[in-house]
Design a protein around this motif. Structure first.
Motif, short mmCIF file in Angstrom:
data_model
loop_
_atom_site.label_atom_id
_atom_site.label_comp_id
_atom_site.label_asym_id
_atom_site.label_seq_id
_atom_site.Cartn_x
_atom_site.Cartn_y
_atom_site.Cartn_z
N THR A 22 30.36 18.72 13.06
CA THR A 22 30.92 18.70 11.70
C THR A 22 30.08 17.82 10.79
N LEU A 23 29.65 16.65 11.29
CA LEU A 23 28.81 15.78 10.48
C LEU A 23 27.47 16.43 10.18
N VAL A 24 26.85 17.05 11.17
CA VAL A 24 25.56 17.72 10.94
C VAL A 24 25.74 18.84 9.91
N GLU A 25 26.82 19.60 10.00
CA GLU A 25 27.09 20.64 8.99
C GLU A 25 27.14 20.03 7.59
N LYS A 26 27.86 18.93 7.45
CA LYS A 26 27.97 18.28 6.14
C LYS A 26 26.62 17.79 5.65
N LEU A 27 25.83 17.22 6.54
CA LEU A 27 24.50 16.75 6.17
C LEU A 27 23.60 17.90 5.72
N ILE A 28 23.67 19.00 6.45
CA ILE A 28 22.87 20.17 6.08
C ILE A 28 23.26 20.66 4.69
N LYS A 29 24.56 20.81 4.47
CA LYS A 29 25.02 21.30 3.16
C LYS A 29 24.58 20.37 2.04
N ARG A 30 24.70 19.07 2.26
CA ARG A 30 24.31 18.10 1.23
C ARG A 30 22.80 18.15 1.00
N ALA A 31 22.02 18.23 2.07
CA ALA A 31 20.56 18.30 1.93
C ALA A 31 20.14 19.56 1.17
N LYS A 32 20.83 20.65 1.42
CA LYS A 32 20.50 21.90 0.73
C LYS A 32 20.81 21.79 -0.76
N GLN A 33 21.79 20.96 -1.14
CA GLN A 33 22.08 20.74 -2.56
C GLN A 33 20.88 20.09 -3.26
N PHE A 34 20.06 19.38 -2.49
CA PHE A 34 18.86 18.74 -3.03
C PHE A 34 17.62 19.61 -2.78
N ASN A 35 17.85 20.88 -2.44
CA ASN A 35 16.76 21.84 -2.21
C ASN A 35 15.80 21.41 -1.12
N LEU A 36 16.32 20.74 -0.10
CA LEU A 36 15.48 20.35 1.03
C LEU A 36 15.43 21.50 2.04
N CYS A 37 14.29 21.64 2.68
CA CYS A 37 14.16 22.57 3.80
C CYS A 37 14.65 21.83 5.04
N VAL A 38 15.67 22.39 5.71
CA VAL A 38 16.36 21.69 6.78
C VAL A 38 16.21 22.39 8.12
N GLY A 39 15.88 21.60 9.14
CA GLY A 39 15.91 22.07 10.51
C GLY A 39 17.02 21.34 11.25
N SER A 40 17.59 21.97 12.26
CA SER A 40 18.58 21.29 13.10
C SER A 40 18.29 21.61 14.56
N ILE A 41 18.49 20.60 15.37
CA ILE A 41 18.32 20.75 16.82
C ILE A 41 19.56 20.20 17.48
N LYS A 42 20.21 21.02 18.30
CA LYS A 42 21.38 20.58 19.06
C LYS A 42 20.98 20.46 20.52
N HIS A 43 21.41 19.37 21.13
CA HIS A 43 21.14 19.16 22.56
C HIS A 43 22.34 19.61 23.37
#
Length: 175
Positions: A22-43
């Motif tokens: 849930t936190l990673v989802e929120k971080l991704i959404k917020r980063a996208k608001q700043f037009n950042l290109c986002v990668g995510s890796i789940k272990h």
């Protein structure tokens, strides 16, 4: 944040069911608001390769939140899909460089040394704070003692705006 070639890496760690996805989802959404290109890796930290249940759903949640590239690794299997018997977090981050992300949010990999936000569900989880490195903040489900507040910035789980702003500011400063 650690600079790796061209991007910032931020880990989100905690025990099972602490709210990492849930936190990673929120971080991704917020980063996208700043037009950042986002990668995510789940272990997939439960041994063996990822299965078709919750971890794949979690990776899909990262993608639905706006991650430009999202993957899950476990037991040597990276589901983007690429097969190697020795996927390490460093190799995954190096691989993600192909996609030119501005930031990579890593869910899990507690023992790695990238900057991390630690999720605490209960006082029993406090053991993480003495066993992990490079902690930049703590996000807790429960009130924590004053002594800890001197060691790390501490946010309550309900303080979304405060910790999201803090973490995205950290990401921005390290880019």
């Amino acid at each position: 944040m650690a600079l790796v070639a061209c991007c910032t890496v931020l880990q989100v760690v905690g025990f099972q069911n602490s709210g990492k996805t849930t936190l990673v989802e929120k971080l991704i959404k917020r980063a996208k608001q700043f037009n950042l290109c986002v990668g995510s890796i789940k272990h997939h930290g439960h041994g063996g390769p990822p299965d078709s249940s919750s971890e794949l759903k979690d990776s899909h949640r990262h993608q639905q939140a706006g991650a430009d590239v999202a993957g899950i690794e476990g037991g040597g299997i990276l589901q983007l899909t690429a097969d190697s018997k020795d996927w390490t977090l460093k190799k995954l981050i190096d691989f993600y460089q192909f996609f030119s992300p501005d930031v990579i949010f890593v869910e899990g990999y507690k023992k790695e040394s990238y900057p991390k936000a630690v999720l605490i569900r209960s006082e029993e989880d406090l053991v993480l704070l003495s066993s992990l490195t490079n902690i930049i903040c703590v996000i807790s489900h429960v009130p924590l003692k004053k002594e800890l507040q001197r060691a790390y910035p501490i946010f309550h789980l309900q303080e979304d705006e405060l910790y999201l702003n803090f973490l995205l500011k950290e990401v921005g400063e390290r880019r």
